[in-house]
Design a protein around this motif. Structure first.
Motif, PDB file in Angstrom:
ATOM      1  N   ASN A  16      -7.732  -0.971  43.620  1.00 14.76           N
ATOM      2  CA  ASN A  16      -7.089  -1.257  44.910  1.00 14.76           C
ATOM      3  C   ASN A  16      -5.833  -2.009  45.567  1.00 14.76           C
ATOM      4  OD1 ASN A  16      -9.769  -1.329  45.923  1.00 14.76           O
ATOM      5  ND2 ASN A  16     -10.121  -3.367  46.111  1.00 14.76           N
TER       6      ASN A  16
ATOM      7  N   ARG B 299     -13.556   2.067  51.118  1.00 19.42           N
ATOM      8  CA  ARG B 299     -12.548   1.277  50.403  1.00 19.42           C
ATOM      9  C   ARG B 299     -11.430   1.932  50.971  1.00 19.42           C
ATOM     10  NH1 ARG B 299     -10.138   1.199  44.949  1.00 19.42           N
ATOM     11  NH2 ARG B 299     -10.851   3.217  45.110  1.00 19.42           N
TER      12      ARG B 299
ATOM     13  N   ILE C  62      -8.556  -0.128  53.717  1.00 19.27           N
ATOM     14  CA  ILE C  62      -7.116  -0.367  52.605  1.00 19.27           C
ATOM     15  C   ILE C  62      -5.846   0.718  53.464  1.00 19.27           C
ATOM     16  CG2 ILE C  62      -5.518  -0.048  50.743  1.00 19.27           C
ATOM     17  CD1 ILE C  62      -7.944  -0.890  48.956  1.00 19.27           C
TER      18      ILE C  62
END
Length: 128
Positions: free
Chosen positions: A99, A65, A69
């Motif tokens: 996020n 993740r 990003i």
């Protein structure tokens, strides 16, 4: 709509490329959870390398993740960046951020890194 690819030419692929950034990092931007190291390159585009260690981000899905990003933030900011090689190092606690927080954090760090790169480029060169 503008196209901002993230091709193979925009990645640090060899260990020697990472080593040159670690050995000669003239540009740094950091927060408690992450460190950006960079140095000017002789190419026509910036390049990105990632060091997201299992020691600092335990779960694979969290590492993936974070890498996704970081790559996305680089892809969107690359047209504003100088020709620099950048290595992003994760520190403890980076996986605790959402996020949205990661996008904000990386956006700030890219901006800070570019300001330092501009300042470095405007310094007179010392040829001794």
């Amino acid at each position: 709509m503008a196209q901002y690819p993230f091709s193979k030419s925009q990645r640090l692929l060899e260990a020697s490329a990472y080593k040159s950034v670690f050995d000669d990092a003239r540009l740094k931007a950091s927060r408690q959870q992450v460190l950006f190291l960079a140095r000017p390159n002789d190419l026509i585009n910036p390049r990105l390398g990632l060091v997201i260690a299992k020691k600092n981000v335990r779960k694979a899905n969290q590492r993936n993740r974070i890498k996704r990003i970081i790559r996305e933030s680089f892809r969107l900011k690359q047209h504003r960046l100088s020709n620099i090689d950048t290595v992003v190092l994760a520190r403890r606690g980076l996986d605790q951020l959402s996020n949205a927080d990661l996008h904000t954090l990386f956006g700030q760090l890219w901006h800070q890194l570019q300001q330092k790169a501009d300042k470095l480029a405007n310094q007179p060169k010392n040829d001794s």
